[in-house]
Write a protein that holds these residues in place. Sequence first.
Motif, PDB file in Angstrom:
ATOM      1  N   ALA A 166       0.735  -1.203  -0.071  1.00  0.00           N
ATOM      2  CA  ALA A 166      -0.293  -0.074  -0.015  1.00  0.00           C
ATOM      3  C   ALA A 166       0.843   1.211   0.068  1.00  0.00           C
ATOM      4  CB  ALA A 166      -0.711  -0.225   1.262  1.00  0.00           C
ATOM      5  N   LEU A 167       1.808   1.230   0.609  1.00  0.00           N
ATOM      6  CA  LEU A 167       2.893   2.471   0.788  1.00  0.00           C
ATOM      7  C   LEU A 167       3.581   2.719  -0.493  1.00  0.00           C
ATOM      8  CD1 LEU A 167       4.725   1.700   4.119  1.00  0.00           C
ATOM      9  CD2 LEU A 167       3.128   3.980   3.618  1.00  0.00           C
ATOM     10  N   GLY A 168       3.867   1.394  -1.444  1.00  0.00           N
ATOM     11  CA  GLY A 168       4.224   1.437  -2.617  1.00  0.00           C
ATOM     12  C   GLY A 168       3.620   2.235  -3.590  1.00  0.00           C
ATOM     13  N   LEU A 169       2.072   1.646  -3.530  1.00  0.00           N
ATOM     14  CA  LEU A 169       0.974   2.139  -4.365  1.00  0.00           C
ATOM     15  C   LEU A 169       0.485   3.641  -4.055  1.00  0.00           C
ATOM     16  CD1 LEU A 169      -0.970   1.111  -6.764  1.00  0.00           C
ATOM     17  CD2 LEU A 169      -2.416   0.567  -4.506  1.00  0.00           C
ATOM     18  N   THR A 170       0.786   4.167  -2.901  1.00  0.00           N
ATOM     19  CA  THR A 170       0.266   5.426  -2.604  1.00  0.00           C
ATOM     20  C   THR A 170       1.588   6.457  -2.477  1.00  0.00           C
ATOM     21  OG1 THR A 170       0.296   4.997  -0.213  1.00  0.00           O
ATOM     22  CG2 THR A 170      -1.540   4.716  -1.427  1.00  0.00           C
ATOM     23  N   GLN A 199      -4.974   6.897   1.951  1.00  0.00           N
ATOM     24  CA  GLN A 199      -5.546   8.026   1.158  1.00  0.00           C
ATOM     25  C   GLN A 199      -6.756   8.587   2.046  1.00  0.00           C
ATOM     26  OE1 GLN A 199      -7.060   5.337  -2.192  1.00  0.00           O
ATOM     27  NE2 GLN A 199      -5.345   5.649  -3.524  1.00  0.00           N
ATOM     28  N   GLY A 200      -7.026   8.006   3.181  1.00  0.00           N
ATOM     29  CA  GLY A 200      -8.070   8.843   3.977  1.00  0.00           C
ATOM     30  C   GLY A 200      -7.271   9.777   4.698  1.00  0.00           C
ATOM     31  N   VAL A 201      -6.169   9.801   4.885  1.00  0.00           N
ATOM     32  CA  VAL A 201      -5.299  10.910   5.639  1.00  0.00           C
ATOM     33  C   VAL A 201      -5.145  12.150   4.680  1.00  0.00           C
ATOM     34  CG1 VAL A 201      -3.110  11.087   7.046  1.00  0.00           C
ATOM     35  CG2 VAL A 201      -4.126   8.988   6.876  1.00  0.00           C
ATOM     36  N   ALA A 202      -5.427  13.080   5.265  1.00  0.00           N
ATOM     37  CA  ALA A 202      -5.318  14.488   4.543  1.00  0.00           C
ATOM     38  C   ALA A 202      -3.868  14.713   4.091  1.00  0.00           C
ATOM     39  CB  ALA A 202      -5.757  15.776   5.564  1.00  0.00           C
ATOM     40  N   LYS A 203      -3.621  15.096   2.948  1.00  0.00           N
ATOM     41  CA  LYS A 203      -2.547  15.463   2.643  1.00  0.00           C
ATOM     42  C   LYS A 203      -1.574  16.318   3.416  1.00  0.00           C
ATOM     43  CE  LYS A 203      -3.662  14.414  -2.221  1.00  0.00           C
ATOM     44  NZ  LYS A 203      -3.492  14.647  -3.754  1.00  0.00           N
ATOM     45  N   GLN A 249      -1.245  16.361   6.512  1.00  0.00           N
ATOM     46  CA  GLN A 249      -0.451  15.956   7.374  1.00  0.00           C
ATOM     47  C   GLN A 249       0.819  15.634   7.214  1.00  0.00           C
ATOM     48  OE1 GLN A 249      -1.962  15.094  10.747  1.00  0.00           O
ATOM     49  NE2 GLN A 249      -3.826  16.262  10.058  1.00  0.00           N
ATOM     50  N   MET A 250       1.069  14.978   5.930  1.00  0.00           N
ATOM     51  CA  MET A 250       2.484  14.825   5.681  1.00  0.00           C
ATOM     52  C   MET A 250       3.322  16.253   5.358  1.00  0.00           C
ATOM     53  SD  MET A 250       3.517  11.873   5.458  1.00  0.00           S
ATOM     54  CE  MET A 250       5.003  11.850   4.322  1.00  0.00           C
ATOM     55  N   GLU A 251       2.777  17.110   4.928  1.00  0.00           N
ATOM     56  CA  GLU A 251       3.424  18.317   4.762  1.00  0.00           C
ATOM     57  C   GLU A 251       3.914  19.009   6.194  1.00  0.00           C
ATOM     58  OE1 GLU A 251       0.898  20.673   2.303  1.00  0.00           O
ATOM     59  OE2 GLU A 251       1.154  19.507   0.734  1.00  0.00           O
ATOM     60  N   ALA A 252       2.756  19.009   7.009  1.00  0.00           N
ATOM     61  CA  ALA A 252       2.913  19.508   8.307  1.00  0.00           C
ATOM     62  C   ALA A 252       4.157  18.839   9.026  1.00  0.00           C
ATOM     63  CB  ALA A 252       1.642  19.581   9.063  1.00  0.00           C
ATOM     64  N   ALA A 253       4.007  17.290   8.985  1.00  0.00           N
ATOM     65  CA  ALA A 253       5.089  16.843   9.640  1.00  0.00           C
ATOM     66  C   ALA A 253       6.584  16.968   9.091  1.00  0.00           C
ATOM     67  CB  ALA A 253       4.824  15.272   9.342  1.00  0.00           C
ATOM     68  N   ARG A 254       6.613  17.288   7.470  1.00  0.00           N
ATOM     69  CA  ARG A 254       7.992  17.546   7.174  1.00  0.00           C
ATOM     70  C   ARG A 254       8.422  18.834   7.453  1.00  0.00           C
ATOM     71  NH1 ARG A 254       9.751  14.647   2.892  1.00  0.00           N
ATOM     72  NH2 ARG A 254      11.455  15.867   3.587  1.00  0.00           N
ATOM     73  N   CYS A 255       7.357  19.861   7.686  1.00  0.00           N
ATOM     74  CA  CYS A 255       7.706  21.139   8.315  1.00  0.00           C
ATOM     75  C   CYS A 255       8.497  21.224   9.768  1.00  0.00           C
ATOM     76  CB  CYS A 255       6.594  22.097   8.412  1.00  0.00           C
ATOM     77  SG  CYS A 255       6.123  22.461   6.571  1.00  0.00           S
ATOM     78  N   GLN A 275      10.273   9.099   8.374  1.00  0.00           N
ATOM     79  CA  GLN A 275       9.617   9.139   9.942  1.00  0.00           C
ATOM     80  C   GLN A 275       8.708   9.892   9.864  1.00  0.00           C
ATOM     81  OE1 GLN A 275      13.021  12.272  11.050  1.00  0.00           O
ATOM     82  NE2 GLN A 275      13.933  10.903  12.402  1.00  0.00           N
ATOM     83  N   ALA A 276       8.114  10.674   8.945  1.00  0.00           N
ATOM     84  CA  ALA A 276       6.757  11.274   8.525  1.00  0.00           C
ATOM     85  C   ALA A 276       5.704  10.129   8.359  1.00  0.00           C
ATOM     86  CB  ALA A 276       6.598  12.335   7.648  1.00  0.00           C
ATOM     87  N   ILE A 277       6.330   9.175   7.464  1.00  0.00           N
ATOM     88  CA  ILE A 277       5.420   8.008   7.166  1.00  0.00           C
ATOM     89  C   ILE A 277       5.241   7.124   8.396  1.00  0.00           C
ATOM     90  CG2 ILE A 277       5.238   5.801   5.848  1.00  0.00           C
ATOM     91  CD1 ILE A 277       6.664   7.462   3.560  1.00  0.00           C
ATOM     92  N   ARG A 278       6.269   6.994   9.163  1.00  0.00           N
ATOM     93  CA  ARG A 278       6.287   5.954  10.205  1.00  0.00           C
ATOM     94  C   ARG A 278       5.565   6.579  11.346  1.00  0.00           C
ATOM     95  NH1 ARG A 278       9.778   4.970  14.409  1.00  0.00           N
ATOM     96  NH2 ARG A 278      11.113   6.481  13.535  1.00  0.00           N
ATOM     97  N   LEU A 279       5.771   7.794  11.864  1.00  0.00           N
ATOM     98  CA  LEU A 279       5.287   8.366  13.090  1.00  0.00           C
ATOM     99  C   LEU A 279       3.831   9.102  12.763  1.00  0.00           C
ATOM    100  CD1 LEU A 279       8.459   9.864  14.462  1.00  0.00           C
ATOM    101  CD2 LEU A 279       7.292   7.822  15.020  1.00  0.00           C
ATOM    102  N   VAL A 280       3.487   9.549  11.610  1.00  0.00           N
ATOM    103  CA  VAL A 280       2.178  10.273  11.427  1.00  0.00           C
ATOM    104  C   VAL A 280       1.248   9.567  10.450  1.00  0.00           C
ATOM    105  CG1 VAL A 280       1.350  12.400  10.452  1.00  0.00           C
ATOM    106  CG2 VAL A 280       3.590  12.642  11.789  1.00  0.00           C
ATOM    107  N   LEU A 281       1.729   9.375   9.181  1.00  0.00           N
ATOM    108  CA  LEU A 281       0.917   8.659   8.212  1.00  0.00           C
ATOM    109  C   LEU A 281       0.282   7.455   8.566  1.00  0.00           C
ATOM    110  CD1 LEU A 281      -0.438   9.168   5.504  1.00  0.00           C
ATOM    111  CD2 LEU A 281       1.862   7.867   4.431  1.00  0.00           C
ATOM    112  N   ILE A 282       1.353   6.400   9.078  1.00  0.00           N
ATOM    113  CA  ILE A 282       0.801   4.939   9.282  1.00  0.00           C
ATOM    114  C   ILE A 282      -0.270   4.938  10.464  1.00  0.00           C
ATOM    115  CG2 ILE A 282       1.427   2.737   9.789  1.00  0.00           C
ATOM    116  CD1 ILE A 282       3.929   3.036   8.244  1.00  0.00           C
ATOM    117  N   PRO A 283      -0.021   5.707  11.590  1.00  0.00           N
ATOM    118  CA  PRO A 283      -0.778   5.563  12.510  1.00  0.00           C
ATOM    119  C   PRO A 283      -2.393   6.003  12.402  1.00  0.00           C
ATOM    120  CG  PRO A 283       1.194   6.230  13.443  1.00  0.00           C
ATOM    121  CD  PRO A 283       1.391   6.297  12.067  1.00  0.00           C
ATOM    122  N   GLN A 284      -2.303   7.011  11.656  1.00  0.00           N
ATOM    123  CA  GLN A 284      -3.439   7.707  11.256  1.00  0.00           C
ATOM    124  C   GLN A 284      -4.432   6.621  10.414  1.00  0.00           C
ATOM    125  OE1 GLN A 284      -4.223  11.841  10.788  1.00  0.00           O
ATOM    126  NE2 GLN A 284      -1.916  12.263  10.911  1.00  0.00           N
ATOM    127  N   ALA A 285      -3.398   6.042   9.317  1.00  0.00           N
ATOM    128  CA  ALA A 285      -4.132   4.914   8.525  1.00  0.00           C
ATOM    129  C   ALA A 285      -4.694   4.203   9.025  1.00  0.00           C
ATOM    130  CB  ALA A 285      -3.224   4.614   7.447  1.00  0.00           C
TER     131      ALA A 285
END
Length: 223
Positions: free
Chosen positions: A47-51, A119-123, A125-131, A138-148
């Motif tokens: 799923a990560l590879g796909l998205t 895909q249900g996580v608002a885009k 969120q990643m931008e805020a995490a990178r900021c 780290q953003a994928i592991r700590l922010v994206l995956i838990p919300q997904a």
Amino acid sequence: MDSLTQNFFNLEVYAAVLPHLLAGLWTTIWLSALVIPLGAAAGLLLALGLTQSRRRWLRWTIIAYIDFFRAFPPLVLLILVYFGGPFLGLELGKVTAVALAFVLNNASYYAEVFRAGLQGVAKGQMEAARCTGLTQLQAIRLVLIPQAVRNVFPDLVGNGIEIVKLTSIASVVAMPELMRAARDAQSLVYNPSPVMLAALMYLALLWPLTRWLGRLEQRRARR
């Protein structure tokens, strides 16, 4: 009524075959505990590879994999892996063959579940995490995956329940899981009561999970 009781709810037969079926139930439990996490981990990577990947060839490869294994019968897949492996020089043990076939199949279903969650996580969120200074991983592991995972947790539980029931196909390679144990016992006592007892044991194992799943789905609907 007496005939029904004697053939499906025979308490004497239940008592005689219970130890054998409990051993089969234990095999079902540890086999499920093995293949569910492996399938979920593989599905998450797909799923990560796909998205997240920008490589079109990778996305199309993952889509082809998901479509193929969702359409391919898992029983036939297990037969090919276990009995076809020696023709390719691969002598796989029963546990390895079952685990491989289940992971290949289950990863495709988990991938679709995780894809919906990602895909249900608002885009934003990643931008805020990178900021905040996090790297992409780290953003994928700590922010994206838990919300997904939180978004699709009921679906993950439901898929796990289906996998537990699917372990019954492991009997085709003579793994002594619950249904195999029930059929072996049935052939010894010449009575279908062991199969009914196995069904009751599945019910006792999975009914609490299905009730929990129902509550999770209601909670998600309220949100």
